[in-house]
Design a protein around this motif. Structure first.
Motif, PDB file in Angstrom:
ATOM      1  N   ILE A 101      52.231  70.795  12.831  1.00  0.00           N
ATOM      2  CA  ILE A 101      53.380  70.064  12.297  1.00  0.00           C
ATOM      3  C   ILE A 101      54.646  70.903  12.421  1.00  0.00           C
ATOM      4  CG2 ILE A 101      54.402  69.179  10.160  1.00  0.00           C
ATOM      5  CD1 ILE A 101      51.549  68.228   9.392  1.00  0.00           C
ATOM      6  N   GLY A 149      65.442  71.884   4.459  1.00  0.00           N
ATOM      7  CA  GLY A 149      64.921  72.250   5.763  1.00  0.00           C
ATOM      8  C   GLY A 149      65.218  73.668   6.208  1.00  0.00           C
ATOM      9  N   ASN A 206      58.263  70.508  20.619  1.00  0.00           N
ATOM     10  CA  ASN A 206      59.371  69.660  21.087  1.00  0.00           C
ATOM     11  C   ASN A 206      59.099  68.172  20.899  1.00  0.00           C
ATOM     12  OD1 ASN A 206      60.874  71.852  21.813  1.00  0.00           O
ATOM     13  ND2 ASN A 206      60.436  71.721  24.003  1.00  0.00           N
ATOM     14  N   ALA A 207      58.442  67.818  19.788  1.00  0.00           N
ATOM     15  CA  ALA A 207      58.167  66.410  19.475  1.00  0.00           C
ATOM     16  C   ALA A 207      57.433  65.698  20.601  1.00  0.00           C
ATOM     17  CB  ALA A 207      59.448  65.668  19.110  1.00  0.00           C
ATOM     18  N   LEU A 263      57.157  71.551   5.686  1.00  0.00           N
ATOM     19  CA  LEU A 263      57.649  70.319   6.320  1.00  0.00           C
ATOM     20  C   LEU A 263      56.768  69.123   5.988  1.00  0.00           C
ATOM     21  CD1 LEU A 263      58.590  71.685   9.853  1.00  0.00           C
ATOM     22  CD2 LEU A 263      60.180  70.790   8.140  1.00  0.00           C
ATOM     23  N   ARG A 319      58.816  65.873   4.312  1.00  0.00           N
ATOM     24  CA  ARG A 319      59.089  64.685   5.121  1.00  0.00           C
ATOM     25  C   ARG A 319      58.298  63.529   4.558  1.00  0.00           C
ATOM     26  NH1 ARG A 319      61.416  65.740  10.314  1.00  0.00           N
ATOM     27  NH2 ARG A 319      61.995  67.926  10.448  1.00  0.00           N
ATOM     28  N   GLY A 326      55.163  74.666   8.609  1.00  0.00           N
ATOM     29  CA  GLY A 326      54.619  73.320   8.758  1.00  0.00           C
ATOM     30  C   GLY A 326      54.135  72.737   7.451  1.00  0.00           C
ATOM     31  N   GLY A 358      53.186  62.797  16.274  1.00  0.00           N
ATOM     32  CA  GLY A 358      53.411  63.605  15.080  1.00  0.00           C
ATOM     33  C   GLY A 358      52.365  63.463  13.998  1.00  0.00           C
ATOM     34  N   TYR A 404      55.611  71.093  16.106  1.00  0.00           N
ATOM     35  CA  TYR A 404      56.023  69.772  16.595  1.00  0.00           C
ATOM     36  C   TYR A 404      57.476  69.487  16.215  1.00  0.00           C
ATOM     37  CZ  TYR A 404      56.317  64.642  16.784  1.00  0.00           C
ATOM     38  OH  TYR A 404      56.708  63.348  17.036  1.00  0.00           O
ATOM     39  N   HIS A 405      57.831  69.764  14.970  1.00  0.00           N
ATOM     40  CA  HIS A 405      59.158  69.392  14.483  1.00  0.00           C
ATOM     41  C   HIS A 405      60.236  70.405  14.837  1.00  0.00           C
ATOM     42  CE1 HIS A 405      58.179  65.760  12.248  1.00  0.00           C
ATOM     43  NE2 HIS A 405      57.113  66.365  11.757  1.00  0.00           N
ATOM     44  N   VAL A 406      59.936  71.697  14.741  1.00  0.00           N
ATOM     45  CA  VAL A 406      60.999  72.695  14.919  1.00  0.00           C
ATOM     46  C   VAL A 406      60.587  73.841  15.837  1.00  0.00           C
ATOM     47  CG1 VAL A 406      62.107  72.186  12.710  1.00  0.00           C
ATOM     48  CG2 VAL A 406      60.294  73.899  12.790  1.00  0.00           C
TER      49      VAL A 406
END
Length: 299
Positions: A116, A22, A125-126, A295, A299, A292, A147, A119-121
Motif C-alpha cells: 500500500i 499525509g 506508481n499506482a 496510509l 484513506r 503503508g 490498489g 503503491y500510493h507514494v
C-alpha cells in the motif's frame, strides 16, 4: 493536530511512523526481541509507548494501522505466526493495543501494508496490477489490483513465500520442503555469504561488507545465485498474477542492483508465460510497511 500512526512489526525489527495530513512528522525503530519481553500486557504497553513517545505537543492520535509478519487474522486482529513472531502471536493484539491507546487499531499482513505504501507514494506508481515482494527475515508477498489487496476466504492473506522452488531435504517451519522463504530470504543470503567473509563479520554486516567488496568472483557469484533464487519464485508469481509492476522491498531492497542480473537471468526462462513486467526496488526503504500502515487507516 489529527495524527495517524503506522506500525510495521517484523521478525527482527519494528518501525513506527506518525503522520499528519499525509506527512511523516516522526519515526522510530526498535528490536522486536526487546519489545517482546515480559507479559502480554508489557509487550502491548511497549508498542503503545513507542507510538505515544512520537506524538507532538497538542497532537491527537486518531487511529493506528498495524502491519505484522504473517500469517495474520486481520478480522480478529491476531497474529498467528509462532515461527518468526512468537511473542506477539496468539492473543488479541489489535484489540489490546486499541484499548491501551484509546483509538481504533486495524491490522494487516506486513507485505500488504508495504505494498500500500509503495503503491500510493513509492515505486508502485499506482500500477493497476502490482506485486510486492519483501525480502527480510522471511519473504512476504502481496498483490494489489487497483490498489486493493488480493484476499483469500475469510480475508486470509496468501502466504506465497512458502511456494516450493527447489527439491530440498530441509523442512520449513510451515511443514513443506524447499520453500522460497528458506532459499531467498535475507537469512538465506547471509548464509551464502558467511563462508566468504572474515569470521568477525556478523549479521547484517555480512551483506553490507559483501556489497562493498568488489572484484571478488565468489561474492559476485553468491549475489548472482541469490538473484536466481529470488527470480525462481518471481517466475511463478508473474505467471500467476501477471503484474505490470513488481516492487522488491524489505531490508535487501537497497542492494537490489547487486542481484538484479540473477533475477533477470532466471526470468528469461519463463518470460513467455507472463505479461511484460517492470521490476523495481522499493523507494520507501525500510519504512514502507509503517508508511503503508498509516496510509491504510488514513484513506
Amino acid at each position: 493536530m489529527a495524527i495517524v500512526a503506522g506500525i510495521d512489526l517484523g521478525g527482527t525489527g519494528c518501525r513506527v511512523v506518525i503522520q499528519s495530513d499525509g506527512t511523516i512528522i516522526a519515526r522510530t525503530t526498535a528490536l522486536t526481541a526487546q519489545l517482546g519481553e515480559g507479559s502480554e500486557a508489557a509487550r502491548v504497553s511497549r508498542l503503545a509507548e513507542a507510538v505515544l513517545a512520537l506524538l507532538p505537543a497538542g497532537g491527537s492520535l486518531t487511529r493506528v494501522g498495524f502491519g505484522a509478519s504473517g500469517p495474520v487474522d486481520r478480522v480478529q486482529g491476531i497474529v498467528r505466526n509462532p515461527a518468526t513472531l512468537p511473542t506477539f502471536s496468539g492473543f488479541p493484539l489489535a484489540a489490546d493495543l486499541s484499548a491501551r491507546l484509546g483509538v481504533p487499531v486495524i491490522m494487516d499482513n506486513d507485505a500488504v501494508v508495504a505494498a500500500i505504501g509503495e503503491y500510493h507514494v513509492g515505486a508502485g506508481n499506482a500500477a493497476r496490477r502490482m506485486l510486492m515482494v519483501t525480502l527480510g527475515t522471511g519473504i512476504g508477498v502481496a498483490f494489489l489490483l487497483d490498489g486493493a489487496p488480493f484476499r483469500g476466504p475469510g480475508d486470509l492473506h496468501p502466504e506465497a513465500g512458502h511456494i516450493p522452488i527447489v527439491t530440498s531435504t530441509a523442512r520449513c517451519y510451515c511443514g513443506a520442503y524447499g520453500c522460497w522463504e528458506q532459499m531467498a530470504s535475507r537469512a538465506a543470503l547471509q548464509a551464502m555469504l558467511r563462508p566468504l567473509l572474515p569470521p568477525d563479520v556478523e549479521g547484517h554486516e555480512l551483506i553490507e561488507r559483501a556489497v562493498n567488496t568488489r572484484e571478488d568472483s565468489r561474492i559476485e557469484r553468491a549475489f548472482d545465485d541469490y538473484g536466481r533464487l529470488v527470480g525462481r519464485g518471481l517466475s511463478a508469481l508473474h505467471a500467476l498474477y501477471m503484474p505490470e509492476v513488481t516492487v522488491i522491498g524489505g531490508s535487501i531492497a537497497p542492494h537490489f542492483e547487486r542481484f538484479r542480473a540473477g533475477i533477470e537471468a532466471e526470468l528469461t526462462h519463463t518470460n513467455t508465460l507472463a505479461a511484460p513486467v517492470v521490476i523495481r526496488a522499493a523507494s520507501l526503504g525500510d519504512d514502507a510497511g509503517a508508511i503503508g500502515a498509516a496510509l491504510m487507516v488514513s484513506r
